[in-house]
Design a protein around this motif. Structure first.
Motif, PDB file in Angstrom:
ATOM      1  N   LEU A  67       0.750  -0.986  -0.105  1.00  0.00           N
ATOM      2  CA  LEU A  67      -0.173  -0.043  -0.001  1.00  0.00           C
ATOM      3  C   LEU A  67       0.970   1.246  -0.066  1.00  0.00           C
ATOM      4  O   LEU A  67       1.570   1.490   1.052  1.00  0.00           O
ATOM      5  N   THR A  68       0.572   1.988  -0.973  1.00  0.00           N
ATOM      6  CA  THR A  68       1.361   3.379  -1.188  1.00  0.00           C
ATOM      7  C   THR A  68       0.437   4.396  -0.946  1.00  0.00           C
ATOM      8  O   THR A  68      -0.422   4.509  -1.678  1.00  0.00           O
ATOM      9  N   LEU A  69       1.001   5.354  -0.254  1.00  0.00           N
ATOM     10  CA  LEU A  69       0.245   6.868   0.150  1.00  0.00           C
ATOM     11  C   LEU A  69       0.893   7.776  -0.409  1.00  0.00           C
ATOM     12  O   LEU A  69       2.121   7.924  -0.170  1.00  0.00           O
ATOM     13  N   GLN A  70       0.171   8.717  -1.007  1.00  0.00           N
ATOM     14  CA  GLN A  70       0.860  10.248  -1.414  1.00  0.00           C
ATOM     15  C   GLN A  70       0.734  11.068  -0.411  1.00  0.00           C
ATOM     16  O   GLN A  70      -0.433  11.266   0.021  1.00  0.00           O
ATOM     17  N   ILE A  71       1.800  11.433   0.248  1.00  0.00           N
ATOM     18  CA  ILE A  71       1.914  12.481   1.420  1.00  0.00           C
ATOM     19  C   ILE A  71       1.342  13.570   1.083  1.00  0.00           C
ATOM     20  O   ILE A  71       0.786  14.260   1.798  1.00  0.00           O
ATOM     21  N   ASP A  72       1.295  14.285  -0.310  1.00  0.00           N
ATOM     22  CA  ASP A  72       0.706  15.464  -0.559  1.00  0.00           C
ATOM     23  C   ASP A  72      -0.613  15.405  -0.439  1.00  0.00           C
ATOM     24  O   ASP A  72      -1.272  16.501  -0.849  1.00  0.00           O
ATOM     25  N   SER A  73      -1.310  14.314  -0.249  1.00  0.00           N
ATOM     26  CA  SER A  73      -2.810  14.132  -0.272  1.00  0.00           C
ATOM     27  C   SER A  73      -3.287  13.992   1.194  1.00  0.00           C
ATOM     28  O   SER A  73      -4.679  13.815   1.059  1.00  0.00           O
ATOM     29  N   VAL A  74      -2.339  14.293   1.965  1.00  0.00           N
ATOM     30  CA  VAL A  74      -2.749  14.321   3.431  1.00  0.00           C
ATOM     31  C   VAL A  74      -4.056  15.276   3.724  1.00  0.00           C
ATOM     32  O   VAL A  74      -3.780  16.433   3.175  1.00  0.00           O
ATOM     33  N   ASN A  75      -5.040  14.942   3.995  1.00  0.00           N
ATOM     34  CA  ASN A  75      -6.247  15.688   4.384  1.00  0.00           C
ATOM     35  C   ASN A  75      -6.667  15.532   5.813  1.00  0.00           C
ATOM     36  O   ASN A  75      -7.405  14.649   6.177  1.00  0.00           O
ATOM     37  N   SER A  76      -6.634  16.778   6.605  1.00  0.00           N
ATOM     38  CA  SER A  76      -7.205  16.898   7.939  1.00  0.00           C
ATOM     39  C   SER A  76      -8.679  17.715   7.811  1.00  0.00           C
ATOM     40  O   SER A  76      -9.081  17.697   9.138  1.00  0.00           O
ATOM     41  N   GLY A  77      -8.900  18.103   6.780  1.00  0.00           N
ATOM     42  CA  GLY A  77      -9.992  19.121   6.645  1.00  0.00           C
ATOM     43  C   GLY A  77      -9.783  20.642   6.894  1.00  0.00           C
ATOM     44  O   GLY A  77     -10.649  21.211   6.904  1.00  0.00           O
ATOM     45  N   VAL A  78      -8.514  20.727   7.151  1.00  0.00           N
ATOM     46  CA  VAL A  78      -8.059  22.153   7.345  1.00  0.00           C
ATOM     47  C   VAL A  78      -6.788  22.635   6.553  1.00  0.00           C
ATOM     48  O   VAL A  78      -5.822  21.943   6.830  1.00  0.00           O
ATOM     49  N   ALA A  79      -7.047  23.161   5.607  1.00  0.00           N
ATOM     50  CA  ALA A  79      -5.943  23.457   4.451  1.00  0.00           C
ATOM     51  C   ALA A  79      -4.735  24.038   5.250  1.00  0.00           C
ATOM     52  O   ALA A  79      -3.779  23.474   4.823  1.00  0.00           O
ATOM     53  N   PHE A 114      -3.474  23.297   8.144  1.00  0.00           N
ATOM     54  CA  PHE A 114      -2.899  22.241   8.973  1.00  0.00           C
ATOM     55  C   PHE A 114      -2.278  21.327   7.861  1.00  0.00           C
ATOM     56  O   PHE A 114      -1.214  20.571   8.074  1.00  0.00           O
ATOM     57  N   ASN A 115      -3.074  21.020   6.787  1.00  0.00           N
ATOM     58  CA  ASN A 115      -2.417  20.059   5.668  1.00  0.00           C
ATOM     59  C   ASN A 115      -1.202  20.683   5.305  1.00  0.00           C
ATOM     60  O   ASN A 115      -0.397  19.864   5.022  1.00  0.00           O
ATOM     61  N   LYS A 116      -0.931  21.923   5.090  1.00  0.00           N
ATOM     62  CA  LYS A 116       0.335  22.516   4.480  1.00  0.00           C
ATOM     63  C   LYS A 116       1.358  22.260   5.575  1.00  0.00           C
ATOM     64  O   LYS A 116       2.450  21.749   5.181  1.00  0.00           O
ATOM     65  N   HIS A 117       0.955  22.084   6.771  1.00  0.00           N
ATOM     66  CA  HIS A 117       1.852  21.870   7.847  1.00  0.00           C
ATOM     67  C   HIS A 117       2.301  20.692   8.078  1.00  0.00           C
ATOM     68  O   HIS A 117       3.526  20.251   8.122  1.00  0.00           O
ATOM     69  N   LEU A 118       1.321  19.655   7.959  1.00  0.00           N
ATOM     70  CA  LEU A 118       1.603  18.230   7.743  1.00  0.00           C
ATOM     71  C   LEU A 118       2.468  17.881   6.801  1.00  0.00           C
ATOM     72  O   LEU A 118       3.555  17.053   6.707  1.00  0.00           O
ATOM     73  N   GLN A 119       2.440  18.553   5.564  1.00  0.00           N
ATOM     74  CA  GLN A 119       3.236  18.205   4.307  1.00  0.00           C
ATOM     75  C   GLN A 119       4.488  18.800   4.585  1.00  0.00           C
ATOM     76  O   GLN A 119       5.715  18.615   3.699  1.00  0.00           O
ATOM     77  N   SER A 120       4.760  20.022   5.227  1.00  0.00           N
ATOM     78  CA  SER A 120       6.015  20.403   5.369  1.00  0.00           C
ATOM     79  C   SER A 120       7.197  19.834   5.995  1.00  0.00           C
ATOM     80  O   SER A 120       7.051  18.770   6.464  1.00  0.00           O
ATOM     81  N   ALA A 121       8.283  20.345   5.816  1.00  0.00           N
ATOM     82  CA  ALA A 121       9.669  19.465   6.166  1.00  0.00           C
ATOM     83  C   ALA A 121       9.765  19.407   7.820  1.00  0.00           C
ATOM     84  O   ALA A 121      10.181  18.632   8.065  1.00  0.00           O
ATOM     85  N   GLU A 122       8.809  20.106   8.370  1.00  0.00           N
ATOM     86  CA  GLU A 122       8.783  20.014   9.973  1.00  0.00           C
ATOM     87  C   GLU A 122       8.057  18.747  10.374  1.00  0.00           C
ATOM     88  O   GLU A 122       8.472  17.948  11.320  1.00  0.00           O
ATOM     89  N   ILE A 123       7.206  18.351   9.435  1.00  0.00           N
ATOM     90  CA  ILE A 123       6.363  16.914   9.795  1.00  0.00           C
ATOM     91  C   ILE A 123       6.990  16.023   8.652  1.00  0.00           C
ATOM     92  O   ILE A 123       7.749  14.967   9.095  1.00  0.00           O
ATOM     93  N   PHE A 124       6.071  15.765   7.661  1.00  0.00           N
ATOM     94  CA  PHE A 124       6.166  14.557   6.744  1.00  0.00           C
ATOM     95  C   PHE A 124       7.401  15.033   5.601  1.00  0.00           C
ATOM     96  O   PHE A 124       7.656  14.007   4.879  1.00  0.00           O
ATOM     97  N   ASP A 125       7.543  16.160   5.143  1.00  0.00           N
ATOM     98  CA  ASP A 125       8.568  16.645   4.075  1.00  0.00           C
ATOM     99  C   ASP A 125       7.940  15.969   2.934  1.00  0.00           C
ATOM    100  O   ASP A 125       9.079  15.306   2.165  1.00  0.00           O
ATOM    101  N   ALA A 126       6.894  16.222   2.478  1.00  0.00           N
ATOM    102  CA  ALA A 126       6.373  15.791   1.308  1.00  0.00           C
ATOM    103  C   ALA A 126       7.001  16.006   0.015  1.00  0.00           C
ATOM    104  O   ALA A 126       7.234  15.066  -1.008  1.00  0.00           O
TER     105      ALA A 126
END
Length: 191
Positions: free
Chosen positions: A71-83, A85-97
């Motif tokens: 199973l492969t997940l695309q990190i830039d598709s992370v969706n919290s419902g809050v735009a 927060f999604n950007k922060h999750l994708q950032s180098a601080e967290i997932f580094d998409a």
């Protein structure tokens, strides 16, 4: 007569081994497959998000009770419902998409109880770091889809990881927990 018996035994052994090799391949159905994670937010609430883009396959031999899932997940598709927060999750601080565009689970150790899969163990890779994990099945079933006219197998699986083992350290100094619960609902269609 001895040659005939030997030939008969060899044929039976071949047919028996062929009957046991019943590995079927299933394609993950993205409309019925979800990978979500949750982490406590200062003990007051729980932050949850999912990955909207995913793909993968399952190989399953119900007779031999073996299998493999990818199973492969695309990190830039992370969706919290809050735009934001999604950007922060994708950032180098967290997932580094940008540097690590995918996360991947490859499981090849299936545990059965009768005909039901009860767990799948394998390797989870996040941010380029790989760790062994076991997903416990809360439920598992195969059924004949009335719409697709094919067999579908799937289940609801969960595990808890130490996110710092994958280099996801953001917020630990602020008191965010290291443990993250991952829930994966997977359905896959027989090919």
């Amino acid at each position: 007569m001895r040659k005939f018996l030997f030939a008969l035994a060899a044929t039976a052994a071949f047919v028996g081994s062929a009957a046991q090799a019943q590995t079927a391949t299933y394609a993950i159905d993205p409309s019925h497959t979800f990978a979500t994670f949750e982490i406590s937010h200062f003990g007051a609430s729980v932050n949850r998000a999912r990955f909207d883009k995913k793909e993968g396959t399952v190989q399953l031999d119900k007779t031999a009770k073996t299998g493999k899932v990818e199973l492969t997940l695309q990190i830039d598709s992370v969706n919290s419902g809050v735009a934001p927060f999604n950007k922060h999750l994708q950032s180098a601080e967290i997932f580094d998409a940008e540097k690590f565009p995918t996360a991947k689970f490859v499981g090849d150790k299936f545990t059965f109880d009768g005909d039901k899969v009860v767990s799948v163990s394998g390797d989870l890779t996040i941010k380029g770091k790989t760790q062994p994990v076991t997903f416990k099945a809360n439920q598992f079933a195969c059924y004949e889809s009335p719409m697709l006219k094919r067999e579908v197998c799937g289940g609801d699986f969960e595990t808890t990881i130490d996110r710092t083992a994958f280099g996801v350290d953001y917020g630990v100094a602020y008191g965010f927990p290291k443990s993250v619960r991952i829930v994966a609902q997977i359905e896959a269609v027989k090919q």
